[in-house]
Motif scaffolding. Structure first.
Motif, PDB file in Angstrom:
ATOM      1  N   CYS A  23     -16.109  -3.132  47.923  1.00 45.25           N
ATOM      2  CA  CYS A  23     -15.159  -4.178  48.322  1.00 45.25           C
ATOM      3  C   CYS A  23     -14.692  -4.012  49.771  1.00 45.25           C
ATOM      4  CB  CYS A  23     -13.966  -4.208  47.369  1.00 45.25           C
ATOM      5  SG  CYS A  23     -12.946  -2.734  47.429  1.00 45.25           S
ATOM      6  N   ALA A  24     -15.189  -2.999  50.468  1.00 44.39           N
ATOM      7  CA  ALA A  24     -14.786  -2.793  51.858  1.00 44.39           C
ATOM      8  C   ALA A  24     -15.171  -3.990  52.721  1.00 44.39           C
ATOM      9  CB  ALA A  24     -15.399  -1.510  52.411  1.00 44.39           C
ATOM     10  N   GLY A  25     -16.317  -4.560  52.466  1.00 46.23           N
ATOM     11  CA  GLY A  25     -16.740  -5.735  53.230  1.00 46.23           C
ATOM     12  C   GLY A  25     -15.815  -6.918  53.000  1.00 46.23           C
ATOM     13  N   GLU A  26     -15.367  -7.083  51.770  1.00 50.03           N
ATOM     14  CA  GLU A  26     -14.440  -8.165  51.460  1.00 50.03           C
ATOM     15  C   GLU A  26     -13.095  -7.942  52.140  1.00 50.03           C
ATOM     16  OE1 GLU A  26     -14.168  -8.710  47.262  1.00 50.03           O
ATOM     17  OE2 GLU A  26     -16.337  -8.909  47.036  1.00 50.03           O
ATOM     18  N   ILE A  27     -12.676  -6.694  52.189  1.00 45.63           N
ATOM     19  CA  ILE A  27     -11.407  -6.365  52.861  1.00 45.63           C
ATOM     20  C   ILE A  27     -11.503  -6.689  54.344  1.00 45.63           C
ATOM     21  CG2 ILE A  27      -9.886  -4.466  53.527  1.00 45.63           C
ATOM     22  CD1 ILE A  27     -10.516  -3.193  50.789  1.00 45.63           C
ATOM     23  N   VAL A  28     -12.599  -6.282  54.957  1.00 51.82           N
ATOM     24  CA  VAL A  28     -12.794  -6.552  56.387  1.00 51.82           C
ATOM     25  C   VAL A  28     -12.834  -8.055  56.630  1.00 51.82           C
ATOM     26  CG1 VAL A  28     -14.424  -6.320  58.300  1.00 51.82           C
ATOM     27  CG2 VAL A  28     -13.926  -4.355  56.858  1.00 51.82           C
ATOM     28  N   GLN A  29     -13.563  -8.783  55.788  1.00 51.18           N
ATOM     29  CA  GLN A  29     -13.658 -10.239  55.922  1.00 51.18           C
ATOM     30  C   GLN A  29     -12.283 -10.885  55.751  1.00 51.18           C
ATOM     31  OE1 GLN A  29     -16.174 -11.949  56.951  1.00 51.18           O
ATOM     32  NE2 GLN A  29     -15.157 -13.920  56.718  1.00 51.18           N
ATOM     33  N   SER A  30     -11.506 -10.381  54.823  1.00 48.50           N
ATOM     34  CA  SER A  30     -10.167 -10.908  54.595  1.00 48.50           C
ATOM     35  C   SER A  30      -9.286 -10.697  55.820  1.00 48.50           C
ATOM     36  CB  SER A  30      -9.547 -10.231  53.371  1.00 48.50           C
ATOM     37  OG  SER A  30      -8.222 -10.639  53.193  1.00 48.50           O
ATOM     38  N   PHE A  31      -9.368  -9.506  56.416  1.00 49.68           N
ATOM     39  CA  PHE A  31      -8.592  -9.230  57.619  1.00 49.68           C
ATOM     40  C   PHE A  31      -9.035 -10.134  58.772  1.00 49.68           C
ATOM     41  CE2 PHE A  31      -7.328  -5.035  55.822  1.00 49.68           C
ATOM     42  CZ  PHE A  31      -5.956  -5.219  55.952  1.00 49.68           C
ATOM     43  N   LYS A  32     -10.327 -10.384  58.886  1.00 46.59           N
ATOM     44  CA  LYS A  32     -10.824 -11.261  59.949  1.00 46.59           C
ATOM     45  C   LYS A  32     -10.333 -12.686  59.746  1.00 46.59           C
ATOM     46  CE  LYS A  32     -14.922  -8.689  61.314  1.00 46.59           C
ATOM     47  NZ  LYS A  32     -16.384  -8.671  61.387  1.00 46.59           N
ATOM     48  N   GLN A  33     -10.338 -13.158  58.492  1.00 49.39           N
ATOM     49  CA  GLN A  33      -9.834 -14.495  58.214  1.00 49.39           C
ATOM     50  C   GLN A  33      -8.349 -14.594  58.533  1.00 49.39           C
ATOM     51  OE1 GLN A  33     -10.866 -15.132  54.126  1.00 49.39           O
ATOM     52  NE2 GLN A  33     -12.899 -15.960  54.604  1.00 49.39           N
ATOM     53  N   TYR A  34      -7.608 -13.558  58.164  1.00 48.78           N
ATOM     54  CA  TYR A  34      -6.181 -13.539  58.452  1.00 48.78           C
ATOM     55  C   TYR A  34      -5.930 -13.514  59.959  1.00 48.78           C
ATOM     56  CZ  TYR A  34      -1.284 -12.173  58.172  1.00 48.78           C
ATOM     57  OH  TYR A  34       0.074 -12.128  58.305  1.00 48.78           O
ATOM     58  N   GLU A  35      -6.748 -12.753  60.674  1.00 47.41           N
ATOM     59  CA  GLU A  35      -6.639 -12.688  62.127  1.00 47.41           C
ATOM     60  C   GLU A  35      -6.899 -14.056  62.752  1.00 47.41           C
ATOM     61  OE1 GLU A  35      -8.666 -10.293  65.895  1.00 47.41           O
ATOM     62  OE2 GLU A  35      -9.598 -10.217  63.924  1.00 47.41           O
TER      63      GLU A  35
END
Length: 98
Positions: A23-35
Motif C-alpha cells: 500500500c506504499a504506492g497508494e499512500i504516495v499517490q494519495s499524498f500527491k493528490q492531496y498536494e
C-alpha cells in the motif's frame, strides 16, 4: 517449540512489512493528490489576492485624485471668503465715512 514460535513471529513481521509495501504506492499517490489539491486551492487564493490588490490600488489612486480635487475646492472657497471679507471691510469703511 520455541523455534516454531520464533519462526511464526518472524514470518508475521515479514508479512506485515510486505503488506505495508503493497500500500506504499497508494499512500504516495494519495499524498500527491492531496498536494495537487492544496496547490490548486492556494493558486485560487493567490489569484483572489491579486485581484483584491489591484482593486485596492485602483481605489487608492481614486481617493488620491478625490483628495486633490477637494484640496483645490477648499483653496477656491478660501479665496472667495477672503474676497468677501475684503469687500465687507471696504463697504463698512465706506459706510463709516458718511
Amino acid at each position: 517449540m520455541k523455534k516454531i514460535v520464533v519462526s511464526i513471529a518472524i514470518l508475521l513481521s515479514f508479512s506485515q512489512s510486505l503488506f505495508a509495501c503493497l500500500c506504499a504506492g497508494e499512500i504516495v499517490q494519495s499524498f500527491k493528490q492531496y498536494e495537487m489539491e492544496l496547490k490548486r486551492a492556494l493558486k485560487a487564493q493567490q489569484n483572489s489576492l491579486k485581484n483584491l490588490q489591484s482593486k485596492v490600488d485602483d481605489t487608492t489612486s481614486n481617493l488620491d485624485e478625490q483628495n486633490i480635487l477637494i484640496s483645490n475646492e477648499n483653496e477656491l472657497f478660501k479665496a472667495t471668503i477672503l474676497k468677501q471679507r475684503e469687500l465687507i471691510f471696504e463697504l463698512t469703511k465706506k459706510i463709516n465715512l458718511r
